[in-house]
Design a protein around this motif. Structure first.
Motif, mmCIF file in Angstrom:
data_model
loop_
_atom_site.group_PDB
_atom_site.id
_atom_site.type_symbol
_atom_site.label_atom_id
_atom_site.label_comp_id
_atom_site.label_asym_id
_atom_site.label_seq_id
_atom_site.Cartn_x
_atom_site.Cartn_y
_atom_site.Cartn_z
ATOM 1 N N VAL A 8 0.836 -1.207 0.000
ATOM 2 C CA VAL A 8 0.000 0.000 0.000
ATOM 3 C C VAL A 8 0.863 1.247 0.000
ATOM 4 O O VAL A 8 0.528 2.258 -0.629
ATOM 5 C CB VAL A 8 -0.969 -0.009 1.201
ATOM 6 C CG1 VAL A 8 -1.819 1.259 1.219
ATOM 7 C CG2 VAL A 8 -1.868 -1.231 1.152
ATOM 8 N N SER A 9 1.996 1.207 0.695
ATOM 9 C CA SER A 9 2.889 2.373 0.737
ATOM 10 C C SER A 9 3.444 2.702 -0.646
ATOM 11 O O SER A 9 3.497 3.872 -1.041
ATOM 12 C CB SER A 9 4.031 2.126 1.724
ATOM 13 O OG SER A 9 3.547 2.012 3.042
ATOM 14 N N ILE A 10 3.857 1.672 -1.398
ATOM 15 C CA ILE A 10 4.358 1.924 -2.750
ATOM 16 C C ILE A 10 3.224 2.408 -3.646
ATOM 17 O O ILE A 10 3.399 3.329 -4.459
ATOM 18 C CB ILE A 10 5.018 0.670 -3.349
ATOM 19 C CG1 ILE A 10 6.180 0.208 -2.469
ATOM 20 C CG2 ILE A 10 5.487 0.942 -4.776
ATOM 21 C CD1 ILE A 10 7.258 1.250 -2.256
ATOM 22 N N ASP A 11 2.046 1.812 -3.512
ATOM 23 C CA ASP A 11 0.889 2.273 -4.291
ATOM 24 C C ASP A 11 0.557 3.733 -3.985
ATOM 25 O O ASP A 11 0.117 4.476 -4.872
ATOM 26 C CB ASP A 11 -0.329 1.401 -4.000
ATOM 27 C CG ASP A 11 -0.274 0.051 -4.702
ATOM 28 O OD1 ASP A 11 0.612 -0.138 -5.557
ATOM 29 O OD2 ASP A 11 -1.119 -0.809 -4.395
ATOM 30 N N SER A 12 0.749 4.144 -2.748
ATOM 31 C CA SER A 12 0.509 5.540 -2.399
ATOM 32 C C SER A 12 1.548 6.452 -3.036
ATOM 33 O O SER A 12 1.247 7.583 -3.427
ATOM 34 C CB SER A 12 0.520 5.718 -0.875
ATOM 35 O OG SER A 12 -0.576 5.047 -0.290
ATOM 36 N N ASN B 119 -2.636 3.580 -5.518
ATOM 37 C CA ASN B 119 -3.573 3.315 -4.433
ATOM 38 C C ASN B 119 -4.847 4.122 -4.623
ATOM 39 O O ASN B 119 -5.951 3.629 -4.411
ATOM 40 C CB ASN B 119 -2.921 3.653 -3.089
ATOM 41 C CG ASN B 119 -3.704 3.100 -1.920
ATOM 42 O OD1 ASN B 119 -4.078 1.935 -1.928
ATOM 43 N ND2 ASN B 119 -3.957 3.918 -0.919
ATOM 44 N N LYS B 120 -4.696 5.383 -5.049
ATOM 45 C CA LYS B 120 -5.875 6.217 -5.250
ATOM 46 C C LYS B 120 -6.657 5.747 -6.465
ATOM 47 O O LYS B 120 -7.888 5.795 -6.484
ATOM 48 C CB LYS B 120 -5.449 7.669 -5.407
ATOM 49 C CG LYS B 120 -6.456 8.675 -4.915
ATOM 50 C CD LYS B 120 -6.944 8.444 -3.497
ATOM 51 C CE LYS B 120 -5.840 8.274 -2.474
ATOM 52 N NZ LYS B 120 -6.374 8.136 -1.092
ATOM 53 N N VAL C 156 5.124 -3.806 -8.464
ATOM 54 C CA VAL C 156 5.488 -3.278 -7.145
ATOM 55 C C VAL C 156 6.440 -4.228 -6.439
ATOM 56 O O VAL C 156 7.442 -3.797 -5.845
ATOM 57 C CB VAL C 156 4.225 -3.030 -6.283
ATOM 58 C CG1 VAL C 156 4.599 -2.811 -4.819
ATOM 59 C CG2 VAL C 156 3.458 -1.829 -6.812
ATOM 60 N N ASN C 157 6.170 -5.510 -6.508
ATOM 61 C CA ASN C 157 7.057 -6.495 -5.883
ATOM 62 C C ASN C 157 8.448 -6.446 -6.511
ATOM 63 O O ASN C 157 9.468 -6.538 -5.810
ATOM 64 C CB ASN C 157 6.457 -7.892 -6.022
ATOM 65 C CG ASN C 157 7.228 -8.931 -5.231
ATOM 66 O OD1 ASN C 157 7.347 -8.835 -4.017
ATOM 67 N ND2 ASN C 157 7.758 -9.932 -5.925
ATOM 68 N N ALA C 158 8.496 -6.275 -7.847
ATOM 69 C CA ALA C 158 9.792 -6.187 -8.527
ATOM 70 C C ALA C 158 10.552 -4.940 -8.101
ATOM 71 O O ALA C 158 11.776 -4.975 -7.924
ATOM 72 C CB ALA C 158 9.578 -6.188 -10.040
#
Length: 367
Positions: free
Chosen positions: A195-199, A204-205, A318-320
């Motif tokens: 979630v932090s990376i998506d933000s 995330n939004k 994101v995992n990469a």
């Protein structure tokens, strides 16, 4: 009432905060599901003594207290006896337990936005069939829900989702060089790594836009995102007469969690009242610097399995990035490429899983 709750993702950020709320309210925890943090899970099990527990890593049943059994899957725990199931397993891995909770007729306190993004229509169909329901836990969707209480849905003209802007709102100019550590350093919220990376990318939004459409049954054109660095206004609803309702409060997820678990009551909490901020700023998001938001709207307009592809491609990318395989800016490039290649399929359970599998394999090839 000694409410019974199940926590899916109990060792993560939302899960541990849910257990804080359970301590405040004296709720009975009947089931726990975790991933690899077995040490923390076992501490939780011995404190709350749930009836059933599961983890993706191996657990020695001999370490469980008397009266706690080891389930064969997260879905089995999600379908066990409870008044509310808190769905906080991140990513599409949380979908099957959410579906199991729905098919058991539970109220699902939803913190796993990816389930509603990928399978919202399908989940609502099953919720109607099995007598289940959803109440949002994400702070933004909780805020929208609270603003709509007592209001006919047709009176809502716009849902205004607030975003802090993440750690890179004001710089650096070159995002290709930012590190995972920098991207994980969210300025306002304490969240898990995904979630932090998506933000940081604003994905995330984008996912929250798609979740809001599914949760509240509004069109994409009725959902707007505004940058609000103070994160004190959690979201707003503009009504047809031009008036706006906003839900404000401290940046503490336990407030939204407790609201979902205790609705419609608002019991007191042990949290200290924070002073009101002296300044509240709002701005338009920068879609050129953060293209993830536009990609989410595009996936929503295309429909079918496009949101599934968006979500799966983002999870892999994101995992990469966290594993230092790709630069930060490649996350959205991979998502955009896979949306271009995505098969045009209607949303069914079979097509959902086929699209998810294809996307993850293709994303790995690109990486």
């Amino acid at each position: 009432m000694n409410k019974k709750i199940i926590v899916l993702g109990s060792t993560g950020s939302i899960g541990t905060q849910t257990l804080d709320v359970a301590r405040w309210r004296g709720y009975r925890v009947t089931g726990l599901v975790a991933g690899r943090n077995i040490e923390l899970l076992l501490r939780q099990v011995h404190e709350f003594k749930p009836e059933v527990v599961f983890a993706t890593s191996a657990i020695d049943a001999a370490n469980l207290p008397s009266g706690t059994r080891l389930a064969a899957s997260a879905a089995e725990v999600a379908a066990a006896d409870a008044d509310v199931v808190v769905a906080a397993i991140p990513g599409l891995a949380g979908l099957e337990p959410v579906r199991a909770a729905v098919r058991a007729g539970h109220l699902v306190a939803l913190a796993n936005k990816e389930s509603m993004v990928a399978a919202g229509d399908l989940l609502w169909q099953e919720a109607s069939e099995y007598g289940a329901d959803f109440i949002p836990v994400d702070s933004e969707h909780s805020a929208i829900f609270q603003c709509l209480v007592g209001e006919p849905r047709e009176n809502a003209a716009e849902l205004l989702l607030t975003a802090s802007g993440g750690p890179f709102r004001e710089g650096p100019e070159d995002l290709s060089r930012v590190t995972p550590e920098q991207a994980l350093a969210h300025p306002r919220w304490n969240m898990g790594p995904k979630v932090s990376i998506d933000s940081a990318t604003l994905m995330n939004k984008g996912l929250e836009v798609l979740e809001a459409r599914a949760l509240f049954g509004v069109g994409l054109e009725q959902i707007k995102v505004v940058i609000h660095p103070q994160s004190y206004v959690h979201s707003m609803v503009r009504f047809k007469d031009g008036q706006i309702k906003a839900q404000l409060g401290p940046t503490d997820m336990r407030l939204a969690i407790q609201y979902a678990l205790s609705y419609p009551a608002r019991p007191p909490t042990p949290l200290a009242n924070e002073p009101l901020p002296t300044v509240l700023n709002f701005a338009e998001p920068d879609s050129e610097r953060f293209p993830a938001l536009s990609l989410a709207y595009e996936a929503g307009r295309v429909g079918g399995v496009a949101p599934v592809v968006l979500n799966a491609a983002n999870e892999v990318a994101v995992n990469a990035f966290l594993n230092r395989q790709i630069p930060f800016t490649a996350i959205t490039k991979i998502v955009a490429k896979l949306l271009e290649e995505a098969p045009a399929l209607e949303l069914t359970w079979e097509n959902l899983y086929a699209a998810d599998t294809w996307t993850r394999a293709r994303a790995e090839e690109l990486i």
